[in-house]
Design a protein around this motif. Structure first.
Motif, PDB file in Angstrom:
ATOM      1  N   PHE A  59       0.824  -1.206   0.000  1.00  0.00           N
ATOM      2  CA  PHE A  59       0.000   0.000   0.000  1.00  0.00           C
ATOM      3  C   PHE A  59       0.865   1.265   0.000  1.00  0.00           C
ATOM      4  CE2 PHE A  59      -2.163   3.395   2.369  1.00  0.00           C
ATOM      5  CZ  PHE A  59      -3.282   3.574   1.569  1.00  0.00           C
ATOM      6  N   LEU A  60       1.887   1.291   0.834  1.00  0.00           N
ATOM      7  CA  LEU A  60       2.753   2.474   0.903  1.00  0.00           C
ATOM      8  C   LEU A  60       3.482   2.692  -0.418  1.00  0.00           C
ATOM      9  CD1 LEU A  60       4.287   2.092   4.494  1.00  0.00           C
ATOM     10  CD2 LEU A  60       2.540   3.718   3.743  1.00  0.00           C
ATOM     11  N   SER A  61       4.010   1.620  -1.000  1.00  0.00           N
ATOM     12  CA  SER A  61       4.752   1.766  -2.253  1.00  0.00           C
ATOM     13  C   SER A  61       3.850   2.202  -3.392  1.00  0.00           C
ATOM     14  CB  SER A  61       5.452   0.447  -2.604  1.00  0.00           C
ATOM     15  OG  SER A  61       4.504  -0.595  -2.766  1.00  0.00           O
ATOM     16  N   LEU A  62       2.630   1.648  -3.467  1.00  0.00           N
ATOM     17  CA  LEU A  62       1.699   2.049  -4.532  1.00  0.00           C
ATOM     18  C   LEU A  62       1.237   3.486  -4.330  1.00  0.00           C
ATOM     19  CD1 LEU A  62       0.152   1.175  -7.050  1.00  0.00           C
ATOM     20  CD2 LEU A  62      -1.706   0.407  -5.558  1.00  0.00           C
ATOM     21  N   GLY A 116      13.403   0.088   2.924  1.00  0.00           N
ATOM     22  CA  GLY A 116      14.098  -0.412   1.751  1.00  0.00           C
ATOM     23  C   GLY A 116      13.168  -1.072   0.756  1.00  0.00           C
ATOM     24  N   LYS A 117      12.288  -1.951   1.250  1.00  0.00           N
ATOM     25  CA  LYS A 117      11.387  -2.651   0.325  1.00  0.00           C
ATOM     26  C   LYS A 117      10.352  -1.701  -0.257  1.00  0.00           C
ATOM     27  CE  LYS A 117       7.787  -4.323   3.516  1.00  0.00           C
ATOM     28  NZ  LYS A 117       7.077  -5.511   4.055  1.00  0.00           N
ATOM     29  N   VAL A 118       9.922  -0.703   0.520  1.00  0.00           N
ATOM     30  CA  VAL A 118       8.959   0.277   0.006  1.00  0.00           C
ATOM     31  C   VAL A 118       9.602   1.108  -1.098  1.00  0.00           C
ATOM     32  CG1 VAL A 118       7.652   2.357   0.587  1.00  0.00           C
ATOM     33  CG2 VAL A 118       7.574   0.377   2.104  1.00  0.00           C
ATOM     34  N   ALA A 121       9.887  -1.153  -4.246  1.00  0.00           N
ATOM     35  CA  ALA A 121       8.591  -1.391  -4.894  1.00  0.00           C
ATOM     36  C   ALA A 121       8.021  -0.114  -5.488  1.00  0.00           C
ATOM     37  CB  ALA A 121       7.609  -1.989  -3.884  1.00  0.00           C
ATOM     38  N   ALA A 122       8.196   1.011  -4.809  1.00  0.00           N
ATOM     39  CA  ALA A 122       7.679   2.279  -5.329  1.00  0.00           C
ATOM     40  C   ALA A 122       8.397   2.668  -6.615  1.00  0.00           C
ATOM     41  CB  ALA A 122       7.842   3.372  -4.277  1.00  0.00           C
ATOM     42  N   PHE A 123       9.707   2.465  -6.654  1.00  0.00           N
ATOM     43  CA  PHE A 123      10.472   2.767  -7.868  1.00  0.00           C
ATOM     44  C   PHE A 123       9.958   1.943  -9.043  1.00  0.00           C
ATOM     45  CE2 PHE A 123      13.905   1.876 -10.838  1.00  0.00           C
ATOM     46  CZ  PHE A 123      14.400   3.141 -11.110  1.00  0.00           C
ATOM     47  N   ALA A 124       9.730   0.644  -8.809  1.00  0.00           N
ATOM     48  CA  ALA A 124       9.279  -0.233  -9.889  1.00  0.00           C
ATOM     49  C   ALA A 124       7.858   0.100 -10.333  1.00  0.00           C
ATOM     50  CB  ALA A 124       9.357  -1.695  -9.436  1.00  0.00           C
ATOM     51  N   ALA A 125       6.992   0.452  -9.377  1.00  0.00           N
ATOM     52  CA  ALA A 125       5.590   0.706  -9.708  1.00  0.00           C
ATOM     53  C   ALA A 125       5.385   2.060 -10.369  1.00  0.00           C
ATOM     54  CB  ALA A 125       4.740   0.604  -8.440  1.00  0.00           C
ATOM     55  N   LEU A 183       3.412  -5.341  -5.567  1.00  0.00           N
ATOM     56  CA  LEU A 183       3.337  -6.538  -4.723  1.00  0.00           C
ATOM     57  C   LEU A 183       4.525  -7.461  -4.980  1.00  0.00           C
ATOM     58  CD1 LEU A 183       1.760  -8.230  -2.676  1.00  0.00           C
ATOM     59  CD2 LEU A 183       0.521  -9.258  -4.591  1.00  0.00           C
ATOM     60  N   ILE A 184       4.868  -7.656  -6.245  1.00  0.00           N
ATOM     61  CA  ILE A 184       5.994  -8.526  -6.585  1.00  0.00           C
ATOM     62  C   ILE A 184       7.285  -8.002  -5.962  1.00  0.00           C
ATOM     63  CG2 ILE A 184       7.450  -9.339  -8.488  1.00  0.00           C
ATOM     64  CD1 ILE A 184       4.905  -9.368 -10.217  1.00  0.00           C
ATOM     65  N   LEU A 185       7.532  -6.711  -6.100  1.00  0.00           N
ATOM     66  CA  LEU A 185       8.783  -6.143  -5.580  1.00  0.00           C
ATOM     67  C   LEU A 185       8.760  -6.043  -4.062  1.00  0.00           C
ATOM     68  CD1 LEU A 185      11.322  -5.293  -7.152  1.00  0.00           C
ATOM     69  CD2 LEU A 185       9.288  -5.615  -8.588  1.00  0.00           C
TER      70      LEU A 185
END
Length: 251
Positions: A59-62, A116-118, A121-125, A183-185
């Protein structure tokens, strides 16, 4: 229904082959064993905590990707000068695999932290959503804008009455793609960087030799992806009920 039938046939085939030791049950246990282990794990707080941490990270990354990609995409789509000036940068950064940034993430963030994971994932999304918004804004029929001007509708009102509705289908598609990528990242970041979530539990189960539990968490990740995709598809149908793509899909 045909897709569910096909999936059931595959599951039953794997079950039989694993039971007959045609497939190495040590590395590929029967699906019934995996499901039993999944139900056992669901009775433990760790399972729900890990699932919640993954959903929060997604949710945070999106959200970050949306806050960055939508305004930037509108700007680059409406301004020809900005589009030309930034196009080389976008085309250079867009194909960069997000996993290639993992060493940088280790340098910037504390190992095992959610940040780190956020970030990963945010970069990829951001990129699929950004590209969709740019294409959506630039795909507007000039006749529509000319018609708005002929009715003496100002730029601000034209933006909200013409540009936004025309770009919304592209935005909806971009959000669905970005959701899956996020989600994947998120899970990938948890596996590689040890951040709390489903990915970390997959790693722990693998290191502990609990192969059925490892596959159980893999199933949870897949179910999350399916559920999120269905939610975005339902939201898209509700918001874009007026669009020709939704009207034709209901026929």
């Amino acid at each position: 229904m045909s897709s569910l039938g096909g999936a059931l046939v595959i599951v039953l085939t794997v079950e039989v082959l694993a039971r007959l030791d045609v497939l190495p049950s040590r590395y590929l246990p029967p699906p019934s064993v995996v499901l039993t282990r999944l139900f056992e794990a669901m009775a433990e707080p760790v399972f729900w905590q890990a699932t919640a941490m993954t959903v929060i990270g997604w949710f945070l990354s999106l959200t970050i990707a949306t806050l960055v990609a939508v305004p930037l995409g509108v700007l680059l789509g409406t301004s020809e000068l900005a589009h030309r000036a930034t196009r080389p940068i976008v085309e250079f950064l867009r194909p960069v695999p997000s996993v290639a940034l993992i060493p940088l993430v280790f340098l910037l963030f504390r190992p095992g932290s959610m940040d780190g994971k956020v970030f990963l994932a945010a970069f990829a999304a951001t990129w699929p959503l950004l590209i969709q918004v740019i294409y959506g804004v630039r795909a507007i029929n000039p006749i529509q804008l000319a018609t708005a001007r002929s009715f003496q509708i100002g730029r601000v009102r034209s933006f909200f009455r013409v540009v936004i509705p025309a770009a919304t289908p592209y935005l909806a598609t971009g959000l669905r793609i970005a959701s899956s990528v996020a989600l994947i990242l998120t899970v990938t970041g948890e596996i590689i960087m040890g951040a709390p979530g489903i990915g970390l539990e997959i790693n722990r189960a693998r290191e502990g030799g609990d192969v059925p539990l490892m596959y159980a968490y893999v199933i949870v990740g897949g179910v999350l992806g399916v559920v999120l995709n269905l939610l975005f598809a339902a939201l898209e149908r509700k918001v874009l009920h007026w669009h020709v793509s939704q009207r034709s899909a209901r026929r």
